[in-house]
Design an enzyme around this catalytic site. Structure first.
Site, mmCIF file in Angstrom:
data_model
loop_
_atom_site.group_PDB
_atom_site.id
_atom_site.type_symbol
_atom_site.label_atom_id
_atom_site.label_comp_id
_atom_site.label_asym_id
_atom_site.label_seq_id
_atom_site.Cartn_x
_atom_site.Cartn_y
_atom_site.Cartn_z
ATOM 1 N N HIS A 65 0.890 -1.167 0.000
ATOM 2 C CA HIS A 65 0.000 0.000 0.000
ATOM 3 C C HIS A 65 0.926 1.215 0.000
ATOM 4 C CE1 HIS A 65 -3.227 -2.735 1.143
ATOM 5 N NE2 HIS A 65 -2.541 -3.107 2.196
ATOM 6 N N GLN A 68 0.912 4.175 2.548
ATOM 7 C CA GLN A 68 1.294 3.950 3.950
ATOM 8 C C GLN A 68 2.772 4.253 4.203
ATOM 9 O OE1 GLN A 68 -0.277 0.209 5.475
ATOM 10 N NE2 GLN A 68 -2.315 0.654 4.676
ATOM 11 N N ARG A 89 -4.970 1.642 12.701
ATOM 12 C CA ARG A 89 -5.747 1.931 11.500
ATOM 13 C C ARG A 89 -6.352 3.336 11.561
ATOM 14 N NH1 ARG A 89 -11.049 -1.204 9.081
ATOM 15 N NH2 ARG A 89 -12.043 0.006 10.712
ATOM 16 N N TYR A 128 -6.379 1.187 -2.670
ATOM 17 C CA TYR A 128 -7.787 1.423 -2.319
ATOM 18 C C TYR A 128 -8.144 2.886 -2.130
ATOM 19 C CZ TYR A 128 -5.891 1.090 2.495
ATOM 20 O OH TYR A 128 -5.157 1.235 3.634
ATOM 21 N N ARG A 215 -14.698 -8.190 5.066
ATOM 22 C CA ARG A 215 -15.358 -7.082 5.777
ATOM 23 C C ARG A 215 -15.919 -6.059 4.796
ATOM 24 N NH1 ARG A 215 -10.854 -4.409 7.908
ATOM 25 N NH2 ARG A 215 -9.330 -6.044 7.524
ATOM 26 N N HIS A 238 -7.383 -9.517 1.355
ATOM 27 C CA HIS A 238 -6.897 -9.660 2.737
ATOM 28 C C HIS A 238 -7.782 -10.695 3.432
ATOM 29 C CE1 HIS A 238 -5.667 -5.185 2.515
ATOM 30 N NE2 HIS A 238 -4.550 -5.806 2.791
ATOM 31 N N GLU A 241 -6.482 -11.635 9.084
ATOM 32 C CA GLU A 241 -5.265 -11.015 9.613
ATOM 33 C C GLU A 241 -5.327 -10.891 11.138
ATOM 34 O OE1 GLU A 241 -4.465 -7.122 8.007
ATOM 35 O OE2 GLU A 241 -2.546 -6.950 9.072
ATOM 36 N N HIS A 275 -2.070 -12.397 4.159
ATOM 37 C CA HIS A 275 -1.924 -12.678 5.601
ATOM 38 C C HIS A 275 -2.358 -14.121 5.937
ATOM 39 C CE1 HIS A 275 -0.831 -8.564 6.043
ATOM 40 N NE2 HIS A 275 -2.046 -8.106 5.779
ATOM 41 N N ASP A 326 3.706 -4.572 2.388
ATOM 42 C CA ASP A 326 2.445 -4.140 2.983
ATOM 43 C C ASP A 326 2.460 -2.703 3.532
ATOM 44 O OD1 ASP A 326 -0.070 -4.085 4.054
ATOM 45 O OD2 ASP A 326 0.163 -5.785 5.397
HETATM 46 ZN ZN LIG Z 1 -2.552 -4.925 3.221
#
Ligand SMILES: [Zn+2]
Length: 461
Positions: A65, A68, A89, A128, A215, A238, A241, A275, A326
């Site tokens: 990502h 991040q 998060r 995303y 989710r 994902h 995790e 994961h 990640d």
């Molecule tokens: Zn990820």
């Protein structure tokens, strides 16, 4: 097709093992067209690039990502409540709420440069962040993803793009929160992003799709999107995790996440399950048997307190896997592989846990390296990960003159590279036959660093 370029490699790890004095022919598409072992020293001397060192396959990074990278290292201050993945998060959402397309480009370019230097030759970007700060679509719906693609192209790393389908805020089609408004699409909005990428992406890049997690989608939405997707595309998701995710899935469906996925869909070798940390025996066997790839990100999983992947059991079933950076807390294939094995040693109070099974060489570092390049390339949807005819010429030049490597050869060399020392052993990197890192550096390094610093400064104001 004839060779466009020829590399003479003093020592090289080919798909069937180590060889000396090998000529590698590469065409203008960056594919390996010939492998000549024990080549005569005078063959085609004039057009040969001499690589008087050790050559190994480049590492595909199957999970990234990019945004991040802007907050790597900023989640390490105790908040006073019990810190967890979920408190991290919140901090991550705060950072990404502000990022502009231009800032994302400079952050991704810096990150991909760091990846190349560390020996990653390709990245699968799980993207995303789709909409602007207010949650509205950009004029080109794939704007943010295309900024990552441009960054990859400008630094020269191989690129697999995974636009993310994110619709819900929790199991059972819960509505998303305000902090998630930059991610959210229904099937139609998501498929428009895919169409923009089909139109605008450079032809050598690979396109897959990524339902974010169980989710973030429900069964019908995922089915609709899979039905509308070219069956050749890779599918990343994902899964399992965090323990909370497993418990929430059980409360909602009576099944665990991997169990639910395999009962509702049929993941195959085109799928990559990121994961898969929390699995029982049946789930572990199900993934291994299906040929799907597990995407392990040991430094992120450690940083976020996810728990241990049951690697020992998964490896016993000959499960396929690869590694990803990640959250970008670390950008180093060596550190990912080392942590993967060390986690298992600490858990089992034994050594060399992930090697020594039937059919492998027994060399832990060498086995981990080989298996993760193969699994990583498959997860990225490309022919790469080993150096053989038909595959991309993605490879690393490793300096064997460093004291850490002295007296080591072949699989001992790889074991030492993975487990001993902290100096980056990568001296040059070739992606599709083109040199992108030379003498440990990238030609645009100064400018890339400067623009990254500016982007981070803007974000921290
Ligand atoms: Zn990820």
């Amino acid at each position: 097709m004839s060779d466009n370029q020829i590399f003479r490699c003093r020592k090289i790890l080919l798909d069937h093992g180590w060889s000396d004095d090998v000529l590698l022919g590469v065409d203008d598409q960056g594919l390996i067209t010939s492998v000549t072992v024990n080549a005569s020293k005078n063959s085609a001397e004039s057009q040969v690039v001499n690589l008087d060192n050790v050559i190994i396959p480049g590492m595909p990074n199957l999970h990234s990502h990019a945004h991040q990278r802007a907050m790597a290292g900023l989640g390490e201050q105790a908040s006073g409540e019990e810190d967890s993945f979920w408190t991290w998060r919140k901090a991550m959402y705060h950072t990404l709420a502000q990022i502009t397309p231009d800032q994302l480009y400079h952050i991704a370019r810096m990150l991909y440069l760091e990846m190349l230097r560390a020996g990653y030759t390709r990245v699968a970007e799980f993207q995303y962040l789709h909409h602007d700060q207010s949650g509205s679509a950009y004029a080109n719906r794939a704007e943010m993803t295309l900024q990552c693609a441009k960054a990859a192209s400008d630094v020269g790393i191989g690129f697999t793009v995974l636009p993310v389908l994110y619709r819900y805020g929790g199991f059972g089609a819960q509505e998303p929160g305000d902090a998630q408004k930059r991610f959210i699409n229904d099937a139609e909005g998501f498929l428009e992003i895919v169409s923009c990428l089909e139109r605008d992406l450079q032809k050598e890049m690979t396109l897959g799709i990524a339902p974010h997690s169980l989710r973030a989608v429900d069964k019908n939405l995922l089915q609709d999107v899979l039905d509308a997707t070219d069956k050749e595309r890779v599918v990343h998701i994902h899964i399992a995790e965090q323990m909370k995710e497993v418990d929430d899935c059980l409360d909602w469906s009576g099944q665990r996440p991997v169990e639910w996925l395999y009962h509702q869909f049929s993941p195959d070798p085109k799928w990559c399950l990121i994961h898969a940390t929390h699995m029982d025996k049946e789930e572990t066997e199900m993934i291994a048997k299906s040929g799907a790839i597990v995407g392990l990100c040991p430094t992120t999983e450690a940083n976020l307190g996810d728990g241990f992947f049951n690697a020992s059991e998964y490896f016993a079933h000959k499960g396929r896997w690869g590694i990803g950076s990640d959250s970008q807390i670390s950008v180093s294939p060596i550190e990912e592989l080392r942590w993967l094995e060390y986690g298992q040693r600490l858990l089992t109070k034994s050594r060399n846990v992930l090697a020594g099974r039937e059919g492998d060489t027994g060399h832990t570092g060498a086995e981990l390296y080989r298996q993760s390049t193969l699994g990583g390339a498959a997860a990225c949807g490309v022919k790469a990960g080993s150096l053989k005819v038909g595959n991309l010429a993605d490879f690393l030049v490793i300096d064997d003159s460093s004291p850490r490597q002295t007296g080591r050869s072949e699989d001992d060399f790889l074991d030492s590279m993975v487990f001993s020392g902290n100096e980056n052993p990568v001296s040059a990197v070739y992606v599709a036959g083109k040199p992108v890192i030379v003498d440990k550096q990238h030609s645009e390094r100064a400018q890339i660093h400067e623009r990254f610093r500016e982007a981070i400064k803007q974000l921290s104001q």
